[in-house]
Design a protein around this motif. Sequence first.
Motif, PDB file in Angstrom:
ATOM      1  N   ILE A 118      -4.425  -8.262  -5.451  1.00  0.00           N
ATOM      2  CA  ILE A 118      -3.304  -7.466  -5.961  1.00  0.00           C
ATOM      3  C   ILE A 118      -3.723  -6.014  -6.150  1.00  0.00           C
ATOM      4  O   ILE A 118      -3.011  -5.083  -5.773  1.00  0.00           O
ATOM      5  CB  ILE A 118      -2.773  -8.053  -7.289  1.00  0.00           C
ATOM      6  N   LEU A 119      -4.910  -5.819  -6.719  1.00  0.00           N
ATOM      7  CA  LEU A 119      -5.413  -4.462  -6.922  1.00  0.00           C
ATOM      8  C   LEU A 119      -5.772  -3.821  -5.585  1.00  0.00           C
ATOM      9  O   LEU A 119      -5.570  -2.620  -5.389  1.00  0.00           O
ATOM     10  CB  LEU A 119      -6.624  -4.474  -7.853  1.00  0.00           C
ATOM     11  N   ARG A 120      -6.281  -4.625  -4.662  1.00  0.00           N
ATOM     12  CA  ARG A 120      -6.613  -4.111  -3.329  1.00  0.00           C
ATOM     13  C   ARG A 120      -5.357  -3.595  -2.634  1.00  0.00           C
ATOM     14  O   ARG A 120      -5.362  -2.538  -2.004  1.00  0.00           O
ATOM     15  CB  ARG A 120      -7.269  -5.207  -2.490  1.00  0.00           C
ATOM     16  N   GLN A 121      -4.263  -4.334  -2.772  1.00  0.00           N
ATOM     17  CA  GLN A 121      -2.997  -3.899  -2.173  1.00  0.00           C
ATOM     18  C   GLN A 121      -2.540  -2.568  -2.774  1.00  0.00           C
ATOM     19  O   GLN A 121      -2.076  -1.683  -2.067  1.00  0.00           O
ATOM     20  CB  GLN A 121      -1.925  -4.968  -2.382  1.00  0.00           C
ATOM     21  N   ARG A 122      -2.705  -2.401  -4.086  1.00  0.00           N
ATOM     22  CA  ARG A 122      -2.316  -1.146  -4.732  1.00  0.00           C
ATOM     23  C   ARG A 122      -3.203  -0.007  -4.235  1.00  0.00           C
ATOM     24  O   ARG A 122      -2.731   1.101  -4.002  1.00  0.00           O
ATOM     25  CB  ARG A 122      -2.412  -1.295  -6.253  1.00  0.00           C
ATOM     26  N   ALA A 123      -4.514  -0.288  -4.066  1.00  0.00           N
ATOM     27  CA  ALA A 123      -5.419   0.740  -3.536  1.00  0.00           C
ATOM     28  C   ALA A 123      -5.018   1.129  -2.117  1.00  0.00           C
ATOM     29  O   ALA A 123      -5.048   2.304  -1.755  1.00  0.00           O
ATOM     30  CB  ALA A 123      -6.864   0.237  -3.574  1.00  0.00           C
ATOM     31  N   GLN A 124      -4.622   0.138  -1.315  1.00  0.00           N
ATOM     32  CA  GLN A 124      -4.183   0.428   0.060  1.00  0.00           C
ATOM     33  C   GLN A 124      -2.938   1.312   0.050  1.00  0.00           C
ATOM     34  O   GLN A 124      -2.818   2.230   0.874  1.00  0.00           O
ATOM     35  CB  GLN A 124      -3.894  -0.875   0.816  1.00  0.00           C
ATOM     36  N   GLN A 125      -2.026   1.058  -0.882  1.00  0.00           N
ATOM     37  CA  GLN A 125      -0.828   1.892  -0.990  1.00  0.00           C
ATOM     38  C   GLN A 125      -1.209   3.330  -1.354  1.00  0.00           C
ATOM     39  O   GLN A 125      -0.644   4.281  -0.813  1.00  0.00           O
ATOM     40  CB  GLN A 125       0.125   1.326  -2.043  1.00  0.00           C
ATOM     41  N   GLY A 126      -2.175   3.478  -2.269  1.00  0.00           N
ATOM     42  CA  GLY A 126      -2.658   4.807  -2.635  1.00  0.00           C
ATOM     43  C   GLY A 126      -3.309   5.516  -1.459  1.00  0.00           C
ATOM     44  O   GLY A 126      -3.101   6.716  -1.243  1.00  0.00           O
ATOM     45  N   LEU A 127      -4.083   4.764  -0.690  1.00  0.00           N
ATOM     46  CA  LEU A 127      -4.725   5.309   0.509  1.00  0.00           C
ATOM     47  C   LEU A 127      -3.679   5.803   1.501  1.00  0.00           C
ATOM     48  O   LEU A 127      -3.749   6.937   1.981  1.00  0.00           O
ATOM     49  CB  LEU A 127      -5.605   4.237   1.154  1.00  0.00           C
TER      50      LEU A 127
END
Length: 197
Positions: A118-127
């Motif tokens: 879930i946090l990885r997905q949020r980081a990908q969105q930020g990227l």
Amino acid sequence: MRKGESTRKHIIAKAAELFNQKGYSGSSLSDITELTDIKKGGIYRHFTSKDEIALEAYSYAGSVVGAKINDAVNQQETAIGKLLAYLQVYENVVEAPPFIGGCPLLNLATESDDAHPILRQRAQQGLEGTLDNMKAIISEGIRSGEFNAAIDIDALATFTLSVMEGSIMMSKLEGNNRHIRMNIESFSTYLKEVCLR
């Protein structure tokens, strides 16, 4: 602002600082209660889980840094100046980062790699959001004639963000701003020599 909304914002802001310094795994609910001076029951009145707090906290930290980057970018007249502004916001990352603990995107991406989807997905969105903003700057630089029309927009955006995040990581690890400052100079030279017409 209602008291409940104010309390929720207080929890998010304090948790954002905590997670950005100690990481998600290194932070407990007890740490959050201690930092906010709110009991666990009070925390759970506003959030269903630590994951929910972390997602909100990352969004908050990202918005704080994003606002500082936008201010710096908007003060620049050229595409080169706008790209360099991303790095310059972190020029004093060791003593005075734009958000306590450094770059929220870098910290979240490093920690959440495979352990927290879930946090990885949020980081990908930020990227993706950051790269999209950089691509828009580069595209405008091409339209205005500042950048060579043959520039690979995607590659230059990726390179810009890689230089920025690598510089932040190295400076924070060494406890010395020299890496980010050297790379601001080197990247400036690169943009002028390679990307200009």
